[in-house]
Design an enzyme around this catalytic site. Structure first.
Site: not given
Length: 358
Positions: A287, A316, A334
């Protein structure tokens, strides 16, 4: 009128009057949270039943996409599946009209969305993936909404990406490829890599993904260290793998790979970096919140950190572009679970969760 917990939904306008077999079923959500299916027999065929489960009348929202085959399977089973992304301020109201929602990392269901969905049909939130920090789980469960994820399906894909990022850092693959595309031949500059074999790799978070990462590192000839989170996993420790304290892991590891769930405090911050070896390599596939990005960037600039491989970011929508563009950083947006194989496994697990909810 909106369906209540013990009310019926009818699958079609004719409500079983067409005489077709099997006739459209009626479905309700039972008090214990399971989808209960009731089939109305067609005229003249009392007692006939269709074998197998059907789930007509149950609406499932998919906000961030899912495997096409899994979506088709849900529709074949009778679920009404709607694929639509909603902005945060619109999501909660939309959720009132769905029994279940399937999300990935792009969608966040927090207190506001849960409050906006109250009084509606929503009973199940599913995270297609492992991390569930984009869901306020305690608040959702207090509101009677169950929360699930798919922890097994993407583990190998994420573990393989961790190793890919490690190799990229070890051999400067990302920056070397970038300079080649600029018509530059920088062989001398990028011929100072290192081998993973013989190194000590600290894996923080030794769950499904962490254990796979540890196994792959040992297969490459590295020694693996990890820390005990709650209880020590059985069958892990051997000549090339042992559990140590966090301080021992930080000070002894040549490479540190983060596979731990996100928390309130970064695992890699200025204090942790100070305890690490000079020239440490840091890989994060867990994370973004597990890394203090400003501290990592400072470590890269000072040479304390030799290289970093990052698949996850604190934001993000607006990643730390200074960190992403650093020549010693290999990075991806990601994509840890982004393999065809993992997506099929995630899809199959999603279907199983939806069909067997309760």
């Amino acid at each position: 009128t909106r369906r209540g917990e013990n009310d019926f939904d009818f699958s079609s306008a004719d409500n079983g009057k067409s005489g077709l077999y099997p006739p459209p079923p009626m479905t309700r959500l039972s008090p214990n949270g399971r989808w209960d299916t009731f089939r109305q027999a067609p005229l003249g065929s009392a007692g006939n039943e269709r074998k197998g489960n059907t789930y007509y009348g149950i609406r499932v929202l998919v906000t961030d996409g899912m495997d096409a085959g899994a979506m088709e399977q849900l529709r074949k089973d009778g679920f009404e599946v709607v694929e639509q992304f909603y902005e945060p301020d619109q999501l909660g109201a939309a959720l009132k009209d769905f029994d279940a929602v399937i999300i990935r990392s792009a969608t966040k269901i927090k207190k506001q969305q849960i409050d906006d969905a109250k009084g509606g049909k929503l009973k199940l939130i599913i995270r297609a993936g492992v991390g569930m920090d984009n869901i306020d789980i305690p608040y959702a469960e207090a509101a009677g909404i169950a929360c699930r994820n798919t922890p097994r399906a993407s583990s190998n894909a994420v573990a393989e990406l961790a190793i890919s990022l490690l190799f990229s850092c070890a051999r400067s693959i990302s920056i070397a490829g970038h300079t080649m595309r600029e018509n530059k031949w920088e062989k001398k500059a990028y011929s100072k890599g290192f081998e993973v074999s013989g190194k000590t790799v600290g894996v923080i978070g030794y769950g499904r993904i962490g254990r796979m990462v540890g196994d792959k590192c040992q297969a490459l000839g590295a020694k693996v260290l990890s820390v005990v989170h709650r209880t020590k996993p059985d069958g892990c420790e051997c000549e090339t793998m042992r559990f140590v304290t966090m301080d021992e892991l930080l000070s002894q590891s040549d490479i540190i790979i983060l596979c731990a769930p996100g928390g309130d405090k970064a695992i890699v911050d200025a204090e942790a970096l100070a305890k690490m070896k000079d020239g440490v390599v840091i890989i994060n596939v867990s994370r973004g919140s597990n890394v203090d990005e400003a501290a990592l960037l400072e470590g890269l600039n000072s040479g304390k950190v030799k290289a970093a491989g990052l698949d996850v970011w604190l934001s993000e929508k607006d990643p730390n572009w200074a960190l992403a563009s650093h020549p010693a950083v290999s990075c991806t947006p990601h994509i840890g679970a982004g393999t065809k194989e993992a997506q099929k496994r995630i899809g199959a697990e999603l279907v199983d969760i939806v069909e067997n909810f309760g």
